[in-house]
Design a protein around this motif. Structure first.
Motif, PDB file in Angstrom:
ATOM      1  N   THR A  18       0.913  -1.276   0.065  1.00  0.00           N
ATOM      2  CA  THR A  18       0.089   0.038   0.075  1.00  0.00           C
ATOM      3  C   THR A  18       0.898   1.308  -0.001  1.00  0.00           C
ATOM      4  OG1 THR A  18      -2.250  -0.163   0.953  1.00  0.00           O
ATOM      5  CG2 THR A  18      -0.829   0.943   2.220  1.00  0.00           C
ATOM      6  N   THR A  19       0.586   2.026  -0.865  1.00  0.00           N
ATOM      7  CA  THR A  19       1.197   3.532  -1.108  1.00  0.00           C
ATOM      8  C   THR A  19       0.300   4.637  -0.441  1.00  0.00           C
ATOM      9  OG1 THR A  19       0.996   3.568  -3.485  1.00  0.00           O
ATOM     10  CG2 THR A  19       3.063   2.664  -2.657  1.00  0.00           C
ATOM     11  N   ASP A  20      -0.892   4.367  -0.177  1.00  0.00           N
ATOM     12  CA  ASP A  20      -2.025   5.261   0.089  1.00  0.00           C
ATOM     13  C   ASP A  20      -2.091   5.414   1.551  1.00  0.00           C
ATOM     14  OD1 ASP A  20      -4.414   6.900   0.514  1.00  0.00           O
ATOM     15  OD2 ASP A  20      -5.540   5.667  -0.745  1.00  0.00           O
ATOM     16  N   TYR A  21      -1.369   6.368   2.012  1.00  0.00           N
ATOM     17  CA  TYR A  21      -1.601   6.573   3.567  1.00  0.00           C
ATOM     18  C   TYR A  21      -2.944   6.723   4.088  1.00  0.00           C
ATOM     19  CZ  TYR A  21      -1.667   9.332   7.754  1.00  0.00           C
ATOM     20  OH  TYR A  21      -1.926  10.033   9.136  1.00  0.00           O
ATOM     21  N   GLN A  22      -3.834   7.088   3.446  1.00  0.00           N
ATOM     22  CA  GLN A  22      -5.191   7.111   4.085  1.00  0.00           C
ATOM     23  C   GLN A  22      -5.803   5.772   4.534  1.00  0.00           C
ATOM     24  OE1 GLN A  22      -6.460   9.844   5.275  1.00  0.00           O
ATOM     25  NE2 GLN A  22      -5.278  11.231   4.486  1.00  0.00           N
ATOM     26  N   LYS A  23      -5.445   4.843   3.687  1.00  0.00           N
ATOM     27  CA  LYS A  23      -6.151   3.611   3.856  1.00  0.00           C
ATOM     28  C   LYS A  23      -5.409   3.025   5.187  1.00  0.00           C
ATOM     29  CE  LYS A  23      -6.393   1.986  -0.915  1.00  0.00           C
ATOM     30  NZ  LYS A  23      -6.089   0.985  -2.060  1.00  0.00           N
ATOM     31  N   LEU A  24      -4.056   3.338   5.613  1.00  0.00           N
ATOM     32  CA  LEU A  24      -4.003   2.772   6.815  1.00  0.00           C
ATOM     33  C   LEU A  24      -3.710   3.788   8.028  1.00  0.00           C
ATOM     34  CD1 LEU A  24      -0.746   0.428   5.866  1.00  0.00           C
ATOM     35  CD2 LEU A  24      -3.166  -0.181   6.338  1.00  0.00           C
ATOM     36  N   ALA A  25      -4.299   5.089   7.626  1.00  0.00           N
ATOM     37  CA  ALA A  25      -4.185   6.109   8.801  1.00  0.00           C
ATOM     38  C   ALA A  25      -4.687   5.717  10.306  1.00  0.00           C
ATOM     39  CB  ALA A  25      -4.532   7.462   8.123  1.00  0.00           C
ATOM     40  N   ASP A  26      -6.018   5.077  10.242  1.00  0.00           N
ATOM     41  CA  ASP A  26      -6.730   4.635  11.337  1.00  0.00           C
ATOM     42  C   ASP A  26      -5.816   3.672  11.860  1.00  0.00           C
ATOM     43  OD1 ASP A  26      -8.735   6.693  10.804  1.00  0.00           O
ATOM     44  OD2 ASP A  26      -9.999   5.192  10.239  1.00  0.00           O
ATOM     45  N   ASN A  27      -5.440   2.705  11.352  1.00  0.00           N
ATOM     46  CA  ASN A  27      -4.749   1.540  11.873  1.00  0.00           C
ATOM     47  C   ASN A  27      -3.192   2.155  12.406  1.00  0.00           C
ATOM     48  OD1 ASN A  27      -6.069   0.399   9.074  1.00  0.00           O
ATOM     49  ND2 ASN A  27      -6.287  -1.145  10.466  1.00  0.00           N
ATOM     50  N   LEU A  28      -2.621   2.998  11.765  1.00  0.00           N
ATOM     51  CA  LEU A  28      -1.414   3.557  12.352  1.00  0.00           C
ATOM     52  C   LEU A  28      -1.775   4.186  13.717  1.00  0.00           C
ATOM     53  CD1 LEU A  28       0.393   4.722   9.043  1.00  0.00           C
ATOM     54  CD2 LEU A  28       0.503   2.704  10.056  1.00  0.00           C
ATOM     55  N   ALA A  29      -2.902   4.941  13.629  1.00  0.00           N
ATOM     56  CA  ALA A  29      -3.310   5.841  15.008  1.00  0.00           C
ATOM     57  C   ALA A  29      -3.456   4.852  16.194  1.00  0.00           C
ATOM     58  CB  ALA A  29      -4.428   6.954  14.616  1.00  0.00           C
ATOM     59  N   ASP A  30      -4.088   3.735  15.671  1.00  0.00           N
ATOM     60  CA  ASP A  30      -4.382   2.788  16.781  1.00  0.00           C
ATOM     61  C   ASP A  30      -3.257   1.906  17.290  1.00  0.00           C
ATOM     62  OD1 ASP A  30      -6.556   1.143  18.199  1.00  0.00           O
ATOM     63  OD2 ASP A  30      -6.013  -0.424  16.914  1.00  0.00           O
ATOM     64  N   ALA A  31      -2.337   1.678  16.373  1.00  0.00           N
ATOM     65  CA  ALA A  31      -1.284   1.153  16.872  1.00  0.00           C
ATOM     66  C   ALA A  31      -0.110   2.022  17.837  1.00  0.00           C
ATOM     67  CB  ALA A  31      -0.351   0.933  15.549  1.00  0.00           C
ATOM     68  N   ALA A  32      -0.029   3.390  17.207  1.00  0.00           N
ATOM     69  CA  ALA A  32       0.633   4.300  18.224  1.00  0.00           C
ATOM     70  C   ALA A  32       0.143   4.594  19.503  1.00  0.00           C
ATOM     71  CB  ALA A  32       0.837   5.676  17.352  1.00  0.00           C
ATOM     72  N   SER A  33      -1.378   4.643  19.485  1.00  0.00           N
ATOM     73  CA  SER A  33      -2.002   4.688  20.842  1.00  0.00           C
ATOM     74  C   SER A  33      -1.771   3.405  21.557  1.00  0.00           C
ATOM     75  CB  SER A  33      -3.532   4.935  20.799  1.00  0.00           C
ATOM     76  OG  SER A  33      -3.566   6.151  19.910  1.00  0.00           O
ATOM     77  N   ALA A  34      -1.939   2.397  21.276  1.00  0.00           N
ATOM     78  CA  ALA A  34      -1.579   0.996  21.837  1.00  0.00           C
ATOM     79  C   ALA A  34      -0.138   1.020  22.335  1.00  0.00           C
ATOM     80  CB  ALA A  34      -1.739  -0.305  20.732  1.00  0.00           C
ATOM     81  N   ALA A  35       0.936   1.297  21.712  1.00  0.00           N
ATOM     82  CA  ALA A  35       2.183   1.588  22.071  1.00  0.00           C
ATOM     83  C   ALA A  35       2.192   2.407  23.312  1.00  0.00           C
ATOM     84  CB  ALA A  35       3.023   1.961  21.035  1.00  0.00           C
ATOM     85  N   VAL A  36       1.589   3.517  23.268  1.00  0.00           N
ATOM     86  CA  VAL A  36       1.783   4.473  24.355  1.00  0.00           C
ATOM     87  C   VAL A  36       1.000   3.894  25.775  1.00  0.00           C
ATOM     88  CG1 VAL A  36       0.795   6.664  25.187  1.00  0.00           C
ATOM     89  CG2 VAL A  36       1.633   6.672  22.943  1.00  0.00           C
ATOM     90  N   GLU A  37      -0.158   3.115  25.393  1.00  0.00           N
ATOM     91  CA  GLU A  37      -0.810   2.525  26.396  1.00  0.00           C
ATOM     92  C   GLU A  37       0.016   1.412  27.242  1.00  0.00           C
ATOM     93  OE1 GLU A  37      -4.473   1.078  24.869  1.00  0.00           O
ATOM     94  OE2 GLU A  37      -4.836   2.979  24.215  1.00  0.00           O
TER      95      GLU A  37
END
Length: 226
Positions: free
Chosen positions: A169-188
């Motif tokens: 995938t080269t379309d950031y928008q397709k994974l934007a929500d997943n990336l935000a979720d992953a980053a938040s999980a790493a913080v948690e």
């Protein structure tokens, strides 16, 4: 991965019956129906079953769990489960049900992403790898796909074959929500700080704006015969 990749592994013919367990909104059921396969979709979520039923009115759907299928013994020629086993704390009851409903000689296809092999380009690859661990923490068994072959062999399936399809995938928008979720999980999980997460997400968004975003994930398709 194309919609017919799993069909090749199942070796189905027109008129055969195939159950899609964890069918979600019914994409695979629709593909099966287009191939003139009698499709049965099963999912525990009534809302996605309603969407799937509207998409493919000619198919049969049930609201049920993977370890208790409302099907007769040896009643289907094919069994498909995609993106399911990373959600299961114990895969054996689900595979026992798969063997029960498959006819002798019937084929099973397990499809899934191994979250230990997600590649994302970044200026800080070490930080990216840690955020990947955050994404894994959102699943009960994030690396289940690498065990598909063992699971099928251990539960008595034979002719077990492994194929890998690379999703790019080269379309950031397709994974934007997943990336935000992953980053938040790493913080948690106290793996990184919120500042780290925000900086990394800003970098990925900037990559998206500059057409420099890249995500690569291998999808495993493991098939076997009952």
């Amino acid at each position: 991965m194309g919609e017919h990749d799993f069909l090749d592994g199942l070796r189905l013919s027109a008129g055969d019956t195939c159950v899609d367990v964890g069918c979600g909104d019914g994409n695979a059921v629709a593909a099966l129906t287009r191939a003139h396969i009698k499709a049965i979709g099963i999912d525990p979520d009534p809302s996605v079953i309603a969407v799937a039923r509207a998409r493919t009115p000619g198919a049969v759907f049930h609201v049920a769990h993977s370890d208790h299928l409302p099907l007769e013994d040896e009643s289907v020629d094919g069994y498909r489960a995609a993106n399911l086993f990373h959600l299961l704390p114990d895969p054996l009851p689900t595979l026992t049900e798969a063997r029960r409903v498959l006819r002798a000689g019937g084929r099973i296809a397990l499809v899934g992403q191994d979250y230990g092999f997600l590649l994302l380009d970044s200026d800080d690859q070490d930080l990216t790898d840690v955020i990947g661990l955050g994404l894994e923490s959102r699943s009960v068994a994030p690396r289940a796909a690498r065990s598909y072959r063992d699971l099928l062999l251990d539960t008595g399936f034979h002719e077990v074959e492994v194929a890998v399809h690379t999703r790019v995938t080269t379309d950031y928008q397709k994974l934007a929500d997943n990336l935000a979720d992953a980053a938040s999980a790493a913080v948690e999980k106290a793996l990184i700080t919120r500042e780290d997460a925000d900086g990394w997400l800003a970098e990925q968004a900037d990559r998206g704006r500059r057409d420099r975003f890249l995500g690569i994930a291998p999808i495993l398709v493991v098939t076997g015969t009952r």
